[in-house]
Scaffold this motif. Structure first.
Motif, PDB file in Angstrom:
ATOM      1  N   ARG A  49       0.845  -1.199   0.000  1.00  0.00           N
ATOM      2  CA  ARG A  49       0.000   0.000   0.000  1.00  0.00           C
ATOM      3  C   ARG A  49       0.879   1.247   0.000  1.00  0.00           C
ATOM      4  NH1 ARG A  49      -2.029  -3.213   4.041  1.00  0.00           N
ATOM      5  NH2 ARG A  49      -1.223  -1.800   5.647  1.00  0.00           N
ATOM      6  N   GLY A  50       0.317   2.354  -0.401  1.00  0.00           N
ATOM      7  CA  GLY A  50       1.046   3.612  -0.379  1.00  0.00           C
ATOM      8  C   GLY A  50       1.848   3.840  -1.642  1.00  0.00           C
ATOM      9  N   SER A  51       2.750   4.818  -1.585  1.00  0.00           N
ATOM     10  CA  SER A  51       3.540   5.209  -2.753  1.00  0.00           C
ATOM     11  C   SER A  51       4.573   4.137  -3.089  1.00  0.00           C
ATOM     12  CB  SER A  51       4.260   6.529  -2.465  1.00  0.00           C
ATOM     13  OG  SER A  51       5.214   6.359  -1.433  1.00  0.00           O
ATOM     14  N   LYS A  52       5.137   4.237  -4.291  1.00  0.00           N
ATOM     15  CA  LYS A  52       6.179   3.297  -4.704  1.00  0.00           C
ATOM     16  C   LYS A  52       7.394   3.402  -3.799  1.00  0.00           C
ATOM     17  CE  LYS A  52       4.458   1.077  -8.204  1.00  0.00           C
ATOM     18  NZ  LYS A  52       4.216  -0.370  -8.114  1.00  0.00           N
ATOM     19  N   LEU A  53       7.729   4.630  -3.388  1.00  0.00           N
ATOM     20  CA  LEU A  53       8.865   4.820  -2.499  1.00  0.00           C
ATOM     21  C   LEU A  53       8.631   4.098  -1.179  1.00  0.00           C
ATOM     22  CD1 LEU A  53      11.593   6.238  -2.340  1.00  0.00           C
ATOM     23  CD2 LEU A  53      10.432   8.186  -1.258  1.00  0.00           C
ATOM     24  N   PHE A  54       7.420   4.167  -0.684  1.00  0.00           N
ATOM     25  CA  PHE A  54       7.037   3.490   0.553  1.00  0.00           C
ATOM     26  C   PHE A  54       7.145   1.977   0.375  1.00  0.00           C
ATOM     27  CE2 PHE A  54       3.875   1.972   3.681  1.00  0.00           C
ATOM     28  CZ  PHE A  54       4.336   2.655   4.810  1.00  0.00           C
ATOM     29  N   GLN A  55       6.685   1.474  -0.763  1.00  0.00           N
ATOM     30  CA  GLN A  55       6.760   0.041  -1.032  1.00  0.00           C
ATOM     31  C   GLN A  55       8.206  -0.429  -1.159  1.00  0.00           C
ATOM     32  OE1 GLN A  55       4.191  -1.070  -4.365  1.00  0.00           O
ATOM     33  NE2 GLN A  55       2.772   0.572  -3.835  1.00  0.00           N
ATOM     34  N   ILE A  56       9.036   0.385  -1.818  1.00  0.00           N
ATOM     35  CA  ILE A  56      10.449   0.036  -1.981  1.00  0.00           C
ATOM     36  C   ILE A  56      11.136  -0.052  -0.620  1.00  0.00           C
ATOM     37  CG2 ILE A  56      12.672   0.907  -2.821  1.00  0.00           C
ATOM     38  CD1 ILE A  56      11.136   2.006  -5.255  1.00  0.00           C
ATOM     39  N   ARG A  57      10.803   0.899   0.275  1.00  0.00           N
ATOM     40  CA  ARG A  57      11.352   0.849   1.632  1.00  0.00           C
ATOM     41  C   ARG A  57      11.005  -0.465   2.318  1.00  0.00           C
ATOM     42  NH1 ARG A  57       8.397   3.318   6.713  1.00  0.00           N
ATOM     43  NH2 ARG A  57       7.204   1.459   6.115  1.00  0.00           N
ATOM     44  N   ASN A  58       9.753  -0.882   2.187  1.00  0.00           N
ATOM     45  CA  ASN A  58       9.308  -2.120   2.830  1.00  0.00           C
ATOM     46  C   ASN A  58      10.025  -3.337   2.261  1.00  0.00           C
ATOM     47  OD1 ASN A  58       7.563  -0.567   4.321  1.00  0.00           O
ATOM     48  ND2 ASN A  58       5.763  -1.029   3.078  1.00  0.00           N
ATOM     49  N   VAL A  59      10.247  -3.342   0.947  1.00  0.00           N
ATOM     50  CA  VAL A  59      10.955  -4.464   0.314  1.00  0.00           C
ATOM     51  C   VAL A  59      12.385  -4.552   0.833  1.00  0.00           C
ATOM     52  CG1 VAL A  59      11.916  -5.295  -1.873  1.00  0.00           C
ATOM     53  CG2 VAL A  59       9.528  -4.558  -1.756  1.00  0.00           C
ATOM     54  N   PHE A  60      13.070  -3.408   0.917  1.00  0.00           N
ATOM     55  CA  PHE A  60      14.437  -3.415   1.434  1.00  0.00           C
ATOM     56  C   PHE A  60      14.479  -3.911   2.875  1.00  0.00           C
ATOM     57  CE2 PHE A  60      15.798  -0.672  -2.128  1.00  0.00           C
ATOM     58  CZ  PHE A  60      17.016  -1.294  -2.415  1.00  0.00           C
ATOM     59  N   ILE A  61      13.540  -3.483   3.683  1.00  0.00           N
ATOM     60  CA  ILE A  61      13.505  -3.926   5.085  1.00  0.00           C
ATOM     61  C   ILE A  61      13.332  -5.429   5.165  1.00  0.00           C
ATOM     62  CG2 ILE A  61      12.143  -3.865   7.207  1.00  0.00           C
ATOM     63  CD1 ILE A  61      11.599  -0.911   6.662  1.00  0.00           C
ATOM     64  N   ILE A  62      12.389  -5.963   4.400  1.00  0.00           N
ATOM     65  CA  ILE A  62      12.070  -7.381   4.504  1.00  0.00           C
ATOM     66  C   ILE A  62      13.237  -8.247   4.030  1.00  0.00           C
ATOM     67  CG2 ILE A  62      10.996  -7.885   2.271  1.00  0.00           C
ATOM     68  CD1 ILE A  62       9.494  -8.774   5.628  1.00  0.00           C
ATOM     69  N   PHE A  63      13.929  -7.817   2.973  1.00  0.00           N
ATOM     70  CA  PHE A  63      15.046  -8.621   2.479  1.00  0.00           C
ATOM     71  C   PHE A  63      16.279  -8.487   3.371  1.00  0.00           C
ATOM     72  CE2 PHE A  63      12.737  -8.935  -1.602  1.00  0.00           C
ATOM     73  CZ  PHE A  63      12.939 -10.271  -1.855  1.00  0.00           C
ATOM     74  N   LEU A  64      16.507  -7.303   3.929  1.00  0.00           N
ATOM     75  CA  LEU A  64      17.633  -7.144   4.843  1.00  0.00           C
ATOM     76  C   LEU A  64      17.413  -7.949   6.125  1.00  0.00           C
ATOM     77  CD1 LEU A  64      18.458  -3.347   4.430  1.00  0.00           C
ATOM     78  CD2 LEU A  64      19.803  -5.292   3.626  1.00  0.00           C
ATOM     79  N   VAL A  65      16.178  -7.947   6.641  1.00  0.00           N
ATOM     80  CA  VAL A  65      15.862  -8.752   7.818  1.00  0.00           C
ATOM     81  C   VAL A  65      16.024 -10.236   7.496  1.00  0.00           C
ATOM     82  CG1 VAL A  65      14.013  -9.453   9.396  1.00  0.00           C
ATOM     83  CG2 VAL A  65      14.350  -7.035   8.866  1.00  0.00           C
TER      84      VAL A  65
END
Length: 477
Positions: free
Chosen positions: A305-321
């Motif tokens: 949900r939200g902007s692409k920038l917001f989604q990209i942030r979530n993807v980076f968090i999930i893969f780094l975790v």
């Protein structure tokens, strides 16, 4: 106690007979047998860590009851966060403390400060990441009222300690496993036979494929400075099949073993190397962990949900975790970051869910495109695996640099005097078997099953299943 050991070959039939032939058989007696067997299984690694498993189980069990009893939101949050913090604290101390201490000292040295960090040098309890995540999903689900707290402590103890999944998953959910533990199981011959086939195929993946590939992969990665481009490329491919055969083989044995007791576990692998893009790969690789991160981290962060920038942030968090979950080393974090970079273009172009449907291959251009996409996805996955396997990020980068600059493609012999062609043929045969059976649980059932099972057992025994117990890679996580 390894699945590929003589000790387990004795242990499993004894538990099977006690489970199905116990007098006055009931759901409770079945669960007691499995719980006792599970704690014995875990004690075979190091009996001292049974107390850590017991503490973690008691903590989450009683916190779940208190959380459900609490009416005030403050009290509910207290029990939730207390359990989460204590659980993660134990995981952090055993798995990450020394890593952070050394990393901080190295960072300080860059500013001219010399620190002598106090290192605990603790042995990592086998399976701690897996049973910690079992407990966390359980307490979080109670908080959000997806499930009710389990009152029967035997049922909950078995949910956490169930030996087929205890040390390397799959990461089960209370919504899936607990209902099966709360009813008496009846013996199902067909399910048991399916389980035996799955166990045998899992051993083939581990003993025949993974352990053979490990010899070659280790030879290449340990001596990459003297290897040419061809050997380095093959080394990356060997490790890709080593980790797949090792971990998916473990999952097959775990699922097959559980079927012998009439209990179904979550599917953990779905032929990931036949994926057409990296998003499909992550829907098919270590499924129980991927969906855990999706449900308990990615979606609460906002998901897609939200902007692409917001989604990209979530993807980076999930893969780094995800990378950090695999181990206390910067190589795992780099591996997670690389996979995030692979995923971002699909997200930006709204193509991350393009390949949800099954596919068929025939003689046309579309099939050629599918095969090309599979090859590209496998290639970039192998490049990422180099960081996962390397001891340091410097080694991984040097490995890739030599691979693309040496440009010598003559076959090389290894120190144990076995030639590359043997393992290449084995991998190709394995890929063909997987491809032809990619819509089945395992390839041994069906026509000529007796012959396929016999050949599989011969291959397992011939490669020394009872003489050389090689550890499963994911035991360290």
């Amino acid at each position: 106690m390894f699945f590929n050991s003589l000790q387990f070959a004795y242990f499993l039939p004894v538990v099977f007979l006690a489970y199905w032939f116990i007098p006055n058989k009931s759901k409770t007696s079945q669960n007691i047998v499995l719980t006792v067997a599970s704690y014995y299984f875990y004690s075979c690694w190091d009996w001292r860590f049974m107390f850590l498993l017991l503490f973690s189980t008691l903590l989450v069990y009683f916190s779940g009851l208190k959380l459900e009893e609490s009416k005030a939101e403050f009290s509910r949050k207290f029990w939730l966060w207390m359990t989460v913090i204590i659980s993660l604290a134990f995981l952090g101390i055993f798995k990450y403390y020394d890593f952070f201490a050394v990393s901080f000292a190295e960072l300080a040295s860059g500013f001219g400060l010399h620190l002598d960090p106090l290192l605990l040098k603790l042995i990592l309890p086998v399976g701690i990441s897996f049973y910690t995540f079992h407990g966390l999903s359980y307490i979080i689900d109670i908080y959000f009222k997806r499930i009710e707290a389990e009152k029967n402590f035997i049922d909950y103890f078995l949910f956490v300690s169930y030996f087929p999944l205890l040390v390397a998953g799959p990461i089960e959910r209370a919504t899936h496993l607990l209902p099966q533990l709360k009813v008496k199981r009846e013996f199902d011959f067909e399910k048991a036979k399916e389980g035996i086939y799955q166990i045998i195929w899992g051993l083939v993946k581990k003993v025949v494929v993974a352990d053979t590939c490990a010899m070659y992969a280790n030879a290449v990665f340990d001596n990459y400075n003297s290897m040419n481009s061809l050997s380095l490329v093959l080394g990356a491919v060997y490790f890709a099949f080593q980790i797949y055969g090792d971990f998916s083989g473990y999952s097959d044995i775990a699922l097959g073993t559980s079927k012998l007791f009439g209990i179904d576990l979550l599917k953990n692998f779905d032929f990931p190397y036949f994926s057409r893009d990296i998003a499909e790969f992550w829907r098919k690789w270590h499924i129980s962990l991927t969906t855990w991160f999706r449900d308990y981290i990615y979606i609460p962060l906002g998901g897609s949900r939200g902007s692409k920038l917001f989604q990209i942030r979530n993807v980076f968090i999930i893969f780094l975790v995800s990378g950090f979950w695999h181990g206390a080393n910067w190589t795992f974090i780099a591996w997670g970051l690389i996979n995030a970079l692979y995923f971002i273009p699909l997200l930006v172009l709204n193509r991350s869910r393009n390949n949800l449907e099954a596919f068929k291959i025939s003689f046309n251009l579309e099939s050629l495109r599918i095969l090309f996409n599979i090859l590209i996805t496998f290639t970039i996955t192998c490049l990422a695996w180099i960081f996962f396997r390397a001891k340091t990020i410097h080694d991984a980068i040097a490995y890739i640099q030599r691979m693309v600059t040496d440009l010598h493609f003559a076959p090389q012999y290894f120190s144990f005097e076995r030639y590359n062609y043997e393992i290449i043929i084995m991998i190709l045969l394995f890929v063909m078997v997987e491809w032809n059976n990619r819509y089945k649980i395992e390839p041994l059932s069906g026509k000529y099953s007796w012959l396929k099972v016999s050949l599989s057992i011969m291959a397992i025994v011939a490669l020394g299943i009872f003489t050389d117990y090689k550890n499963f890679i994911y035991f360290q996580f």
